[in-house]
Design a protein around this motif. Structure first.
Motif, PDB file in Angstrom:
ATOM      1  N   GLU A 649      11.972 -36.481   1.399  1.00  0.00           N
ATOM      2  CA  GLU A 649      12.227 -36.679  -0.027  1.00  0.00           C
ATOM      3  C   GLU A 649      12.049 -38.142  -0.417  1.00  0.00           C
ATOM      4  O   GLU A 649      11.589 -38.454  -1.515  1.00  0.00           O
ATOM      5  N   ALA A 650      12.412 -39.059   0.488  1.00  0.00           N
ATOM      6  CA  ALA A 650      12.196 -40.482   0.206  1.00  0.00           C
ATOM      7  C   ALA A 650      10.701 -40.796   0.120  1.00  0.00           C
ATOM      8  O   ALA A 650      10.256 -41.587  -0.730  1.00  0.00           O
ATOM      9  N   LEU A 651       9.933 -40.186   1.003  1.00  0.00           N
ATOM     10  CA  LEU A 651       8.476 -40.377   0.960  1.00  0.00           C
ATOM     11  C   LEU A 651       7.885 -39.807  -0.327  1.00  0.00           C
ATOM     12  O   LEU A 651       6.978 -40.396  -0.926  1.00  0.00           O
ATOM     13  N   ARG A 652       8.403 -38.664  -0.777  1.00  0.00           N
ATOM     14  CA  ARG A 652       7.933 -38.084  -2.041  1.00  0.00           C
ATOM     15  C   ARG A 652       8.271 -38.991  -3.219  1.00  0.00           C
ATOM     16  O   ARG A 652       7.462 -39.151  -4.146  1.00  0.00           O
ATOM     17  N   ALA A 653       9.459 -39.591  -3.189  1.00  0.00           N
ATOM     18  CA  ALA A 653       9.845 -40.513  -4.265  1.00  0.00           C
ATOM     19  C   ALA A 653       8.938 -41.739  -4.273  1.00  0.00           C
ATOM     20  O   ALA A 653       8.505 -42.214  -5.340  1.00  0.00           O
ATOM     21  N   TRP A 654       8.643 -42.253  -3.067  1.00  0.00           N
ATOM     22  CA  TRP A 654       7.714 -43.386  -2.980  1.00  0.00           C
ATOM     23  C   TRP A 654       6.335 -42.997  -3.518  1.00  0.00           C
ATOM     24  O   TRP A 654       5.714 -43.748  -4.276  1.00  0.00           O
ATOM     25  N   ARG A 655       5.859 -41.791  -3.140  1.00  0.00           N
ATOM     26  CA  ARG A 655       4.544 -41.321  -3.607  1.00  0.00           C
ATOM     27  C   ARG A 655       4.510 -41.206  -5.127  1.00  0.00           C
ATOM     28  O   ARG A 655       3.524 -41.570  -5.778  1.00  0.00           O
ATOM     29  N   LYS A 656       5.595 -40.698  -5.711  1.00  0.00           N
ATOM     30  CA  LYS A 656       5.657 -40.538  -7.159  1.00  0.00           C
ATOM     31  C   LYS A 656       5.517 -41.882  -7.863  1.00  0.00           C
ATOM     32  O   LYS A 656       4.795 -42.006  -8.865  1.00  0.00           O
ATOM     33  N   ALA A 657       6.200 -42.899  -7.325  1.00  0.00           N
ATOM     34  CA  ALA A 657       6.112 -44.234  -7.920  1.00  0.00           C
ATOM     35  C   ALA A 657       4.700 -44.798  -7.799  1.00  0.00           C
ATOM     36  O   ALA A 657       4.169 -45.413  -8.736  1.00  0.00           O
ATOM     37  N   GLN A 658       4.072 -44.591  -6.642  1.00  0.00           N
ATOM     38  CA  GLN A 658       2.698 -45.069  -6.443  1.00  0.00           C
ATOM     39  C   GLN A 658       1.732 -44.380  -7.403  1.00  0.00           C
ATOM     40  O   GLN A 658       0.847 -45.019  -7.986  1.00  0.00           O
ATOM     41  N   ALA A 659       1.901 -43.066  -7.552  1.00  0.00           N
ATOM     42  CA  ALA A 659       1.007 -42.308  -8.435  1.00  0.00           C
ATOM     43  C   ALA A 659       1.159 -42.756  -9.880  1.00  0.00           C
ATOM     44  O   ALA A 659       0.170 -42.878 -10.614  1.00  0.00           O
ATOM     45  N   LYS A 660       2.408 -43.014 -10.298  1.00  0.00           N
ATOM     46  CA  LYS A 660       2.645 -43.454 -11.669  1.00  0.00           C
ATOM     47  C   LYS A 660       2.017 -44.812 -11.915  1.00  0.00           C
ATOM     48  O   LYS A 660       1.388 -45.051 -12.947  1.00  0.00           O
ATOM     49  N   GLU A 661       2.150 -45.705 -10.946  1.00  0.00           N
ATOM     50  CA  GLU A 661       1.581 -47.048 -11.094  1.00  0.00           C
ATOM     51  C   GLU A 661       0.055 -47.011 -11.154  1.00  0.00           C
ATOM     52  O   GLU A 661      -0.566 -47.751 -11.903  1.00  0.00           O
ATOM     53  N   ALA A 662      -0.529 -46.133 -10.351  1.00  0.00           N
ATOM     54  CA  ALA A 662      -1.998 -46.036 -10.307  1.00  0.00           C
ATOM     55  C   ALA A 662      -2.563 -45.106 -11.365  1.00  0.00           C
ATOM     56  O   ALA A 662      -3.780 -44.997 -11.510  1.00  0.00           O
ATOM     57  N   ASP A 663      -1.676 -44.406 -12.083  1.00  0.00           N
ATOM     58  CA  ASP A 663      -2.088 -43.456 -13.124  1.00  0.00           C
ATOM     59  C   ASP A 663      -2.998 -42.370 -12.545  1.00  0.00           C
ATOM     60  O   ASP A 663      -4.062 -42.072 -13.078  1.00  0.00           O
ATOM     61  N   VAL A 664      -2.548 -41.778 -11.419  1.00  0.00           N
ATOM     62  CA  VAL A 664      -3.288 -40.683 -10.796  1.00  0.00           C
ATOM     63  C   VAL A 664      -2.304 -39.578 -10.445  1.00  0.00           C
ATOM     64  O   VAL A 664      -1.085 -39.766 -10.460  1.00  0.00           O
ATOM     65  N   ALA A 665      -2.844 -38.403 -10.115  1.00  0.00           N
ATOM     66  CA  ALA A 665      -1.995 -37.308  -9.675  1.00  0.00           C
ATOM     67  C   ALA A 665      -1.384 -37.654  -8.316  1.00  0.00           C
ATOM     68  O   ALA A 665      -1.982 -38.371  -7.504  1.00  0.00           O
ATOM     69  N   ALA A 666      -0.183 -37.123  -8.042  1.00  0.00           N
ATOM     70  CA  ALA A 666       0.531 -37.459  -6.808  1.00  0.00           C
ATOM     71  C   ALA A 666      -0.261 -37.091  -5.566  1.00  0.00           C
ATOM     72  O   ALA A 666      -0.249 -37.817  -4.566  1.00  0.00           O
ATOM     73  N   PHE A 667      -0.976 -35.951  -5.615  1.00  0.00           N
ATOM     74  CA  PHE A 667      -1.690 -35.503  -4.417  1.00  0.00           C
ATOM     75  C   PHE A 667      -2.778 -36.483  -4.000  1.00  0.00           C
ATOM     76  O   PHE A 667      -3.202 -36.493  -2.840  1.00  0.00           O
ATOM     77  N   VAL A 668      -3.236 -37.316  -4.943  1.00  0.00           N
ATOM     78  CA  VAL A 668      -4.275 -38.287  -4.615  1.00  0.00           C
ATOM     79  C   VAL A 668      -3.757 -39.317  -3.617  1.00  0.00           C
ATOM     80  O   VAL A 668      -4.501 -39.808  -2.765  1.00  0.00           O
ATOM     81  N   ILE A 669      -2.472 -39.637  -3.705  1.00  0.00           N
ATOM     82  CA  ILE A 669      -1.892 -40.595  -2.761  1.00  0.00           C
ATOM     83  C   ILE A 669      -1.780 -39.944  -1.381  1.00  0.00           C
ATOM     84  O   ILE A 669      -2.403 -40.396  -0.428  1.00  0.00           O
ATOM     85  N   PHE A 670      -0.984 -38.889  -1.277  1.00  0.00           N
ATOM     86  CA  PHE A 670      -0.884 -38.084  -0.057  1.00  0.00           C
ATOM     87  C   PHE A 670      -0.432 -36.686  -0.441  1.00  0.00           C
ATOM     88  O   PHE A 670       0.339 -36.523  -1.397  1.00  0.00           O
ATOM     89  N   SER A 671      -0.866 -35.687   0.314  1.00  0.00           N
ATOM     90  CA  SER A 671      -0.377 -34.332   0.092  1.00  0.00           C
ATOM     91  C   SER A 671       1.002 -34.179   0.722  1.00  0.00           C
ATOM     92  O   SER A 671       1.425 -34.976   1.568  1.00  0.00           O
ATOM     93  N   ASP A 672       1.720 -33.125   0.326  1.00  0.00           N
ATOM     94  CA  ASP A 672       3.017 -32.841   0.935  1.00  0.00           C
ATOM     95  C   ASP A 672       2.878 -32.609   2.438  1.00  0.00           C
ATOM     96  O   ASP A 672       3.762 -32.979   3.223  1.00  0.00           O
TER      97      ASP A 672
END
Length: 715
Positions: A649-672
C-alpha cells in the motif's frame, strides 16, 4: 475588346464579377451579425484551443493539430464560421488537401455545416491542372497530353542491361522534381542526400535528362510539370496573377508537414498581397521526407510567413490514455516533440507486447487474436494489422486466408500487385520447373540486394511500404524483399505438393494471398505503416517490431532519418482507439534463408511503459473488459502477509504521487503486479530490482532509488 490581351481580359472579367458580388452584398437588407445564431452553433462544443483556432482573426495562421485532435472539424468550422460572420466568401476559398478523398470529405462536411457549392477543394495537382486547362483554353493553346504512367516511358530511355530498374529511376526523377532539382544538378544533390538508387547517380542523371527532353519533344507533361507550369504562369504574368489572387483570396492547406519545395513554390504563387492563409499540420506525423517533403515549412512557419500566429491542438479524442501514453513514450525519446497529446477518453486496456519464435507463428497468432477480438455484433473492419513491408503483408494475408478470416491488403501492400512479382510470375510460366524458376529468382535477389541473402546478416535490410509510398532509393531492396517472400512461398508450396509444378503453384499462390473480401465489404485490413496515416481502428495489431524493420536498417545513418522512423511508429500506434497489440518474431525467413531477429529498440520503451503484462482478462464486451482491466490494477493485495501488504500500500501511495506529478495514468509508472513483486521480494539493491518482472533498466534508473527507499522504510 479588340486587341485586348487574354490576361487583361481575364483581369477585367474578374473585376466585373467582383463589382457584381460587392453590389449584391450592398443591397442585402440585413448585414451579417457576428453574434448570429448560425455562428454561435458553429463554435458550440469546441474546446478552448479548437475555439481559438476557429475564431482567430490572425493571418497567416498555423494550426498545429495532433493526431485525433479534431483537425478536420476545426478546419471546416473555421471556414463555415468566417462565412457566417461575413469575413470570408466561400466562393473565394481554395482548400488544398493531399488526397481526393480528403477533398471530398472536406466538401461533404462543409455541406453539412450549410456551405453548399462554391468551395474549391482539391489536391495541389488537381487544382494546378484545372488552372492550366483554363489558361490554355483562354489563350487558344492545344493542351499537351498528360503522361500518367512513367515507368514504361522511362524504361524505353534506358539501356537494355538497366531496364529491370525503371521503377527506381522514376522514383528518383520524382524526388528530384519535388525538390526542384534539375538533371544538371541531380548527381551532386543526390550524393548530398545519400540517395542509393541501383544505378550510378550519373547514369540516373542522364536518363533524367533524356526523360525531360523526350517529354518536350512529344508535348507531354507529367504531374510534377503541372505544378511547375502553374507556378511559372503566375510568375510570368502579374496581371493574370492578380486576377487569380482576387479570385481565391482565402487559402486553407491541410497536412502542411507534407508540402515539398515544388508545392511550396506553387502555394507562394497562389498567395497575393491581400490573401489570407491557414495552414494545418502535425510535425509529429512528418513521415515523407524521403519523398521530397520538407516539414520545415510547418515547423519554421514564422520564417516563411512572418507575423504569423499559431494555435496548438493537443487534446486527443481518439485513443485511450493507455494507447496514447505508449505512443507519447516512443515519441519522447526523439529529438523534438512539438505536440504532446492528452487523452480525453476513459481508461482502457493496457497495450500488450508479445514475441513469437518465428514470423509464421506471429502471423498465425495475429490471425487468432483478430478472431478473438471479433465479438458478436462487431465488425471485422474494427480491426487492422499494421506492418512495415509488402512481404510482411503477404505473410499476414496467407495466415488470415488459412484461418478463413475476411481481410484485404490496403495501400499498395498486395504482393501480387507489385510490378516485380507480376514480372516474376510471367517468368514462372516460361520456366521448365518450379525449382528452376525459384533458383532464377534467388540469383536476381542476390544481384539486387546481396545482403538480403547473406547468411552472416542478422538483420535483413528491406524498405517500407510499396512503390507508391516507398522511401525513394530503396526500391531495389523492397523489390528484393518481395521476391524473397515469393521464393519462401514457392518452397512452402513445394513441401505441400512436391509434384504440383508451376501451374499448381500459381493457383495456390492466388488462393493463399487473395483475401476473402476484395470488394470493400467487412474485413480486417492489413496495411503498411505509411498507408495507415489518417486512418483509425478500434483494435490495432502492430506486427514485426524488429530491428531492420522498425527502424528500417538504413535509418541509422542519419539522426533525421531515425527520427522520421520514430514518427512513423508513432503514426502506427496512434491509429488505435481502444486496444493495441504489439509483436515481433525472433526469426524470419527471407527466401531460402532464415535470419535471427532482434526486437526494435523502441519495443523496450513500449514494454517499460506498460510494465508487466497484466493477467488475461476474461473475454467480455469491450466496456466490460476495460472495467475488468482497471479493476485488476486497483485490486488490493489481500492475500499478502500484513507486513508485505503495508509495504504494497505504501508503494501504491508513492506510485499515485508520481503519476499525479507526471500527469500520467498510475499504470504507466508500475503495474500492481510489479509493486506486489517488490513488496514480496523486498530488494535491497539496484541489481535485485532488475531481477524483478516488470522493472527494466530505464525504470530502475528513474525510480530505483525511490523504490529502495520505500522498502527500507518498511522493514
Amino acid at each position: 475588346m479588340p486587341g485586348e490581351s487574354v490576361s487583361r481580359r481575364c483581369y477585367r472579367q474578374c473585376s466585373a464579377w467582383r463589382a457584381m458580388t460587392d453590389q449584391s452584398r450592398a443591397v442585402q437588407t440585413e448585414p451579417p451579425n457576428k453574434e448570429s445564431v448560425a455562428a454561435a452553433k458553429l463554435v458550440r462544443g469546441l474546446n478552448q484551443a479548437q475555439l481559438e483556432a476557429v475564431i482567430s482573426e490572425a493571418s497567416p495562421l498555423r494550426i498545429l493539430a495532433g493526431a485525433g485532435s479534431g483537425k478536420t472539424r476545426v478546419l471546416t468550422h473555421r471556414i463555415a464560421h468566417r462565412s457566417a460572420i461575413g469575413t470570408l466568401d466561400p466562393n473565394r476559398v481554395l482548400a488544398v488537401t493531399f488526397t481526393r478523398k480528403a477533398a471530398g470529405e472536406l466538401r461533404e462536411r462543409l455541406g453539412r455545416l450549410g456551405i453548399s457549392g462554391g468551395i474549391n477543394a482539391g489536391t495541389f495537382h488537381s487544382i494546378a491542372y484545372a488552372q492550366l486547362r483554363q489558361r490554355w483554353e483562354e489563350r487558344g493553346i492545344r493542351p499537351p497530353e498528360l503522361l500518367e504512367r512513367k515507368v514504361g516511358f522511362v524504361a524505353r530511355l534506358m539501356s537494355a542491361k538497366d531496364r529491370n530498374t525503371p521503377l527506381d529511376v522514376v522514383a528518383e526523377i520524382e524526388w528530384a522534381a519535388a525538390r526542384r532539382i534539375t538533371p544538371e544538378t541531380y548527381e551532386a544533390a543526390a550524393a548530398l542526400a545519400r540517395r542509393r538508387p541501383p544505378l550510378a547517380l550519373g547514369t540516373v542523371a542522364g536518363i533524367y535528362e533524356r526523360f525531360m527532353a523526350e517529354k518536350l519533344r512529344k508535348r507531354l507533361v507529367d504531374f510534377d510539370d503541372l505544378l511547375r507550369l502553374a507556378a511559372r504562369d503566375l510568375a510570368a504574368d502579374p496581371v493574370y496573377a492578380a486576377a487569380r489572387h482576387w479570385r481565391f483570396r482565402h487559402l486553407f492547406v491541410d497536412e502542411f508537414q507534407d508540402v515539398n519545395p515544388l508545392q511550396y513554390e506553387l502555394l507562394a504563387a497562389w498567395l497575393g498581397p491581400e490573401s489570407d492563409l491557414c495552414a494545418v499540420g502535425d510535425p509529429n506525423q512528418a513521415i515523407y521526407a524521403w519523398n521530397g517533403a520538407d516539414a520545415r515549412y510547418l515547423t519554421d512557419f514564422e520564417k516563411y510567413f512572418p507575423k504569423s500566429s499559431t494555435v496548438t491542438l493537443e487534446d486527443n479524442y481518439r485513443s485511450t490514455p493507455q494507447v496514447l501514453t505508449v505512443a507519447n513514450a516512443v515519441l519522447d525519446a526523439g529529438h523534438s516533440v512539438p505536440i504532446k497529446l492528452r487523452s480525453h477518453r476513459p481508461d482502457g486496456l493496457i497495450p500488450v507486447v508479445r514475441d513469437y519464435p518465428d514470423a509464421l507463428a506471429e502471423a498465425q497468432a495475429t490471425a487468432r487474436s483478430a478472431r478473438d477480438h471479433h465479438a458478436p455484433g462487431t465488425a471485422w473492419s474494427n480491426q487492422c494489422v499494421l506492418v512495415r513491408t509488402n512481404a510482411q503483408a503477404a505473410l499476414m494475408s496467407e495466415a488470415f486466408t488459412s484461418a478463413r478470416i475476411p481481410h484485404r491488403v490496403r495501400g499498395g501492400g498486395d504482393l501480387l500487385e507489385q510490378p516485380e512479382i507480376r514480372q516474376a510470375i510471367n517468368g514462372f510460366r516460361r520456366a521448365s520447373t518450379l525449382q528452376v524458376a525459384l533458383g532464377d529468382l534467388e540469383d536476381e535477389i542476390r544481384r539486387l540486394a546481396p545482403d538480403l541473402v547473406s547468411e552472416a546478416s542478422s538483420t535483413v535490410p528491406v524498405a517500407p511500404a510499396s512503390p507508391a509510398t516507398l522511401p525513394v532509393g530503396d526500391l531495389a531492396e523492397e523489390r528484393a524483399a518481395n521476391m524473397a517472400e515469393l521464393v519462401r512461398l514457392g518452397r512452402e508450396y513445394s513441401v505441400l505438393d512436391p509434384t504440383g509444378g508451376i501451374p499448381g503453384f500459381l493457383g495456390w499462390l492466388t488462393s493463399a494471398l487473395r483475401g476473402e473480401d476484395r470488394s470493400g465489404g467487412d474485413a480486417v485490413e492489413i496495411v503498411t505503416f505509411h498507408a495507415a496515416k489518417g486512418l483509425e481502428w478500434s483494435v490495432v495489431h502492430v506486427a514485426g517490431l524488429e530491428e531492420g524493420f522498425v527502424p528500417i536498417h538504413h535509418a541509422k545513418e542519419s539522426p533525421d532519418d531515425l527520427d522520421e522512423e520514430r514518427r512513423l511508429l508513432y503514426v502506427a500506434l496512434t491509429r488505435a482507439r481502444d486496444e493495441l497489440i504489439c509483436s515481433w518474431a525472433k526469426t524470419r525467413t527471407f527466401g531460402s534463408r532464415t535470419a535471427n531477429r532482434q526486437p526494435s529498440p523502441w519495443l523496450s520503451i513500449i514494454a517499460n511503459t506498460v510494465g508487466a503484462t497484466p493477467p488475461e482478462v476474461p473475454r467480455k464486451d469491450g466496456a466490460g473488459r476495460a472495467r475488468a482491466a482497471r479493476a485488476n490494477l486497483k485490486k488490493p493485495a489481500t492475500d499478502l502477509p500484513d507486513s508485505d501488504a503495508d509495504l504494497f500500500e505504501a508503494l501504491r501511495a508513492w506510485r499515485k504521487a508520481q503519476a499525479k506529478e507526471a500527469d500520467v495514468a498510475a499504470f504507466v509508472i508500475f503495474s500492481d503486479a510489479t509493486l506486489r513483486a517488490v513488496a514480496e521480494a523486498r530488494p535491497r539493491s539496484r541489481s535485485e530490482l532488475l531481477a524483478l518482472h516488470g522493472i527494466g533498466a530505464v525504470k530502475a534508473q528513474r525510480f530505483g532509488d525511490d523504490l529502495l527507499r520505500v522498502v527500507a522504510e518498511h522493514k
